[in-house]
Write an enzyme that holds these catalytic residues in place. Structure first.
Site, PDB file in Angstrom:
ATOM      1  N   CYS A   1      36.553  61.339 -22.935  1.00  0.00           N
ATOM      2  CA  CYS A   1      35.913  60.515 -22.095  1.00  0.00           C
ATOM      3  C   CYS A   1      34.681  60.954 -21.749  1.00  0.00           C
ATOM      4  O   CYS A   1      34.083  61.940 -22.553  1.00  0.00           O
ATOM      5  CB  CYS A   1      37.187  60.598 -20.844  1.00  0.00           C
ATOM      6  SG  CYS A   1      36.608  62.133 -19.774  1.00  0.00           S
TER       7      CYS A   1
ATOM      8  N   CYS B   1      34.133  64.503 -20.978  1.00  0.00           N
ATOM      9  CA  CYS B   1      34.574  65.445 -22.074  1.00  0.00           C
ATOM     10  C   CYS B   1      33.357  65.962 -22.761  1.00  0.00           C
ATOM     11  O   CYS B   1      33.185  67.245 -22.911  1.00  0.00           O
ATOM     12  CB  CYS B   1      35.260  64.971 -23.130  1.00  0.00           C
ATOM     13  SG  CYS B   1      36.952  64.592 -22.671  1.00  0.00           S
TER      14      CYS B   1
ATOM     15  N   CYS C   1      12.188  80.758  -4.616  1.00  0.00           N
ATOM     16  CA  CYS C   1      10.868  81.463  -4.361  1.00  0.00           C
ATOM     17  C   CYS C   1       9.809  80.780  -5.430  1.00  0.00           C
ATOM     18  O   CYS C   1       8.659  80.915  -5.171  1.00  0.00           O
ATOM     19  CB  CYS C   1      11.215  82.858  -4.833  1.00  0.00           C
ATOM     20  SG  CYS C   1      12.212  83.418  -6.119  1.00  0.00           S
TER      21      CYS C   1
ATOM     22  N   CYS D   1      38.319  69.480 -20.371  1.00  0.00           N
ATOM     23  CA  CYS D   1      37.756  68.523 -19.634  1.00  0.00           C
ATOM     24  C   CYS D   1      38.365  68.272 -18.204  1.00  0.00           C
ATOM     25  O   CYS D   1      39.508  68.205 -18.045  1.00  0.00           O
ATOM     26  CB  CYS D   1      38.041  67.009 -20.304  1.00  0.00           C
ATOM     27  SG  CYS D   1      37.080  65.542 -19.185  1.00  0.00           S
TER      28      CYS D   1
ATOM     29  N   CYS E   1      39.855  64.395 -17.758  1.00  0.00           N
ATOM     30  CA  CYS E   1      41.152  63.593 -18.636  1.00  0.00           C
ATOM     31  C   CYS E   1      41.980  64.738 -18.882  1.00  0.00           C
ATOM     32  O   CYS E   1      42.873  64.367 -19.616  1.00  0.00           O
ATOM     33  CB  CYS E   1      40.597  62.821 -19.730  1.00  0.00           C
ATOM     34  SG  CYS E   1      39.879  63.837 -21.035  1.00  0.00           S
TER      35      CYS E   1
END
Lengths: 372, 486
Positions: free
Chosen positions: B36, B39, B51, B310, B313
């Site tokens: 997907c 992924c 800084c 992932c 999904c």
């Protein structure tokens, strides 16, 4: 159309810089300025022609001349967003004129309603027409900086290529067959200045021959250490379409037999389709005879020195025979986009343009570039 | 990310595509069957420690980020108190250099003073670039603050020291703003002039506008950022950039061209044909992306399986169809339906997408309350198995369709889901945490289209504390490409 830009200033106006802001950020002011000064001839408003015209108008070239003598038919409507159904029966260029000009009023847009002469006698053989080109023919082309032709057959393209060579004008040619398409590029001799990574050990950072079609002619180094900038001048030389059909260069770029064997059957098949014209399939649901197409492709495969072990895929033969000369808008968008991007690269002289034949296969989403 | 999630809830294939300049990609997504959108790792944002931005810039981008994300909101932004507090906190958490912290805090306090100066000036319109407050601001930002930094010697042991800005009013008195080029970098005098001029313009606007935000197409704000960034670059011995270049960096402009868009749109359309090829759809589909290889115009690859890790999904999702009047459904009924449908062995936990617990075995207070009290259609509920047998699922709540058979209106219809076995808690917890941040970032993307985010330190772990991020926001591009704004 002949006259050059009335203002021959080398800089763009503030308005133009604002209008083309996004693309100038991509290819630089110099390339945009070169585009503003270029005069481009487009032959045939095919579905690919439509994409090409759109891209060039939006890119902001100097002038665009569109030549097409055909009448708009219902079949054209699918592949042409410049026209609508009420205009069927009109000349294509008349029907499309306003919508094309509307894309960009800064581009000097004009149309030619009669086919331009291609010179030489039409011969029935496929061998190149070597006759001298009539000076009258050349006059029709001499005021352009670049010619783009779509949907030409082999003989027409061969003649046109002789004209562009004679006048030293770069030529792009493209055509589509259903889910397949090709792009041919002849820039004759082209130089680009490419910027290399400072730590690049690439062969492009040294003067010398890269392969039989390109060489590095100059390397400029400025700055030191981290600030080091390398700009190499890369010279590309090109072949005519007649030379492409007899090319022996495949084995130079695909060095092993294994790699040669994997070369897509679409390449010789699409070259075989140059022997036909759209009129050969008009009204035939079956398309072309796959047996004839296959045998033509096998001859071309031999001419291109593909090894004995290379075998043609029957499925692809069948598909190309059926789909020959069908226009499919998404395929035209891809090949037309690639064509114009390469025109911009060639004019911009900062990227390396295609050398010299692209095959698009949208069944596999495969788009190899062959040097032929 | 949002569209991707909806595709996962509905199971509808998604053709994802986008372009950036000459690059582009087309990715067919078959939810839960192929990779997907989430992924594939997206380009990691460039981030700079605070800084670097506030004390030790070494590149033009540092100065531009300082001008745009720090100086500009300090001077022209709204609710200074809050911002002020946030700044203080960020700095003290981040830096282990006490002197630097003190210096920066002092600097911030003084900026507040400058803002009051500007507000005072706004009430009495002025057009003179020689106004007293202009000189005070110039002196404070480019001279006094720099001198203060110089006193912190540890900062400069390995770096080149900055040079406080010296100038006289006469230096730029005979220049005109209208004659400055957008394409060429301005020299010190031109930057001084533009700083003063844009400061006056912005100050005058404050008499009618409560606050001003940076917008790359708002010339006054752009001029100010360009001049301020360049003057800071000048002080730190960094290369000066043109207005054209700074507009691109500060405005996070993504170059776009018709050709690439046409090519990728073409691949997107033609690739969608494969989505109708039934069993062969996934096998025949190809992902397309740009090629740097001279033998190919584009690269294409077969689709991969979903990535195991992932965040989007790996969680099973579906759509729960509920009675159109959510007041009619109690949490108890919803829980019962879930238990029956998915065969949980004992009990479940129900919580909202913002991690609010609605129910678990020792929190039954809400059971008799209607769902409408907690959620509405379009919301997402997270369901967990108390016995840790089945994995978490997410349900998107939707109303019943109008054409539903009579008698079914009051039913709860849950989607057919195959819920995998429970995965180790530690992993899931971590993913949840990351997922939350990502959602948060998503929201910020939408608010902040130019894609530069100052992350709240509370949400980040220590290492990334108070970083300024430049997000190369693929999503935003894609939306724009699709809606044709380019």
């Amino acid at each position: 159309m002949a006259e050059t830009n009335n203002k021959d200033t080398s800089t763009l106006t503030a308005d133009e810089i604002k209008l083309y802001d996004r693309q100038i950020r991509l290819w630089g002011l110099e390339a945009q300025t070169r585009m503003r000064h270029s005069r481009i001839l487009v032959l045939n408003l095919t579905s690919i022609g439509v994409e090409v015209v759109k891209n060039l108008m939006l890119a902001g070239i100097g002038s665009l001349t569109l030549c097409d003598s055909s009448i708009l038919t219902e079949e054209d409507l699918n592949g042409n967003f410049f026209v609508d159904a009420s205009q069927v029966g009109q000349l294509k260029v008349d029907a499309a004129f306003d919508r094309i000009q509307d894309l960009n009023n800064r581009v000097k847009f004009s149309v030619l309603k009669e086919s331009l002469p291609l010179g030489g006698k039409l011969s029935t053989s496929n061998t190149a027409v070597q006759a001298n080109i009539d000076p009258e023919t050349l006059k029709h082309y001499q005021n352009y900086d670049l010619v783009i032709a779509t949907g030409l057959n082999r003989q027409q393209l061969s003649q046109l290529n002789q004209i562009t060579r004679n006048l030293q004008i770069p030529l792009y040619a493209s055509g589509g067959h259903g889910l397949y398409a090709y792009l041919f590029v002849d820039l004759i001799n082209h130089e680009s200045k490419i910027q290399l990574d400072s730590n690049s050990n690439s062969t492009k950072s040294k003067v010398g021959i890269l392969n039989s079609v390109s060489e590095i002619t100059n390397v400029e180094k400025t700055g030191k250490d981290e600030e080091l900038k390398i700009v190499s001048t890369l010279k590309n030389s090109y072949r005519t379409i007649d030379e492409v059909f007899k090319s022996n260069k495949l084995s130079e770029f695909y060095k092993s037999e294994k790699k040669l064997r994997k070369i897509t059957p679409v390449l010789p098949l699409i070259l075989s389709l140059f022997d036909y014209s759209a009129s050969d399939v008009a009204g035939k649901d079956q398309g072309l005879d796959p047996v004839v197409l296959k045998s033509k492709a096998e001859v071309i495969a031999k001419d291109l020195k593909l090894p004995e072990s290379w075998k043609i895929d029957e499925n692809v033969v069948g598909e190309l025979a059926r789909q020959a000369f069908c226009e499919f808008q998404p395929v035209s968008a891809i090949i037309g986009g690639a064509l114009c991007q390469d025109v911009i690269n060639a004019l911009g002289q900062r990227e390396i343009p295609i050398n010299n034949f692209v095959v698009l296969d949208t069944v596999k989403n495969d788009m190899p570039i062959f040097t032929l | 990310m949002y569209v991707n999630k909806i595709a996962l809830f509905t199971g509808v294939p998604l053709m994802e595509s986008g372009t950036t300049g000459l690059k582009g990609q087309v990715q067919p997504i078959f939810p839960y069957k192929t990779e997907c959108f989430a992924c594939l790792p997206k380009a990691t944002p460039k981030s700079f420690p605070v800084c670097t931005i506030r004390s030790t810039p070494s590149k033009p981008i540092h100065c531009i980020t300082w001008a745009k994300n720090f100086l500009f909101p300090q001077l022209f932004g709204e609710n200074d108190e809050e911002q002020h507090a946030a700044n203080q906190q960020g700095v003290s958490d981040d830096s282990d250099n006490k002197d630097e912290v003190e210096a920066l805090q002092k600097e911030a306090n003084e900026l507040l003073e400058l803002k009051r100066l500007i507000q005072a000036a706004a009430s009495k319109e002025t057009n003179s670039t020689d106004a007293e407050f202009v000189h005070k601001i110039l002196a404070k930002i480019f001279k006094e603050d720099i001198e203060r930094l110089l006193r912190i010697e540890t900062l400069w042991t390995t770096r080149a020291k900055p040079t406080p800005l010296q100038y006289t009013k006469d230096e730029y008195s005979n220049l005109k703003v209208s004659e400055l080029s957008d394409q060429k970098p301005w020299d010190k005098q031109a930057n001084l002039l533009q700083f003063s001029d844009s400061l006056i313009r912005l100050t005058n606007r404050l008499s009618s506008e409560p606050s001003i935000e940076f917008d790359k197409d708002d010339e006054d704000t752009l001029d100010f950022i360009v001049a301020a960034a360049n003057l800071r670059s000048y002080v730190f011995g960094i290369e000066i950039k043109s207005k054209f270049d700074i507009k691109q960096i500060a405005g996070n402009i993504i170059p776009a061209v018709a050709t690439t868009n046409a090519i990728m749109a073409g691949f997107s359309a033609v690739s969608s044909i494969h989505m109708f090829e039934g069993d062969q759809a996934i096998a025949n589909s190809r992902m397309v992306y740009d090629s740097a290889n001279g033998l190919k115009f584009v690269n294409s690859t077969k689709l991969d399986s979903p990535a195991h890790s992932c965040k989007a999904c790996s969680i099973v999702r579906g759509i729960a169809k509920l009675p159109t009047n959510l007041k009619q459904v109690t949490l108890a009924q919803f829980r019962q339906a879930l238990l029956e449908k998915y065969g949980y062995s004992d009990d479940i936990e129900i919580s909202t997408s913002d991690s609010r617990l609605l129910y678990d075995y020792d929190f039954e207070d809400n059971l008799e309350k209607p769902l409408s009290q907690f959620v509405g259609f379009g919301d997402v509920l997270l369901i967990s198995d108390s016995d840790e047998v089945l994995d978490h699922i997410e349900l998107y709540l939707d109303g019943h369709d109008n054409d539903l058979a009579k008698g079914d209106e009051a039913k709860i219809s849950l989607p057919e889901l195959s819920i995998p076995a429970f995965r180790k808690k530690a992993v899931v917890e971590e993913e949840k945490e990351e997922g939350k941040q990502e959602d948060n970032a998503d929201e910020q993307h939408r608010d902040n289209e130019d894609g530069v985010i100052v992350l709240d330190d509370e949400e980040e772990d220590e290492e990334e504390d108070d970083a300024i991020e430049i997000i190369d926001d693929d999503e935003v591009d894609i939306d724009k490409t699709k809606s044709g704004k380019y």
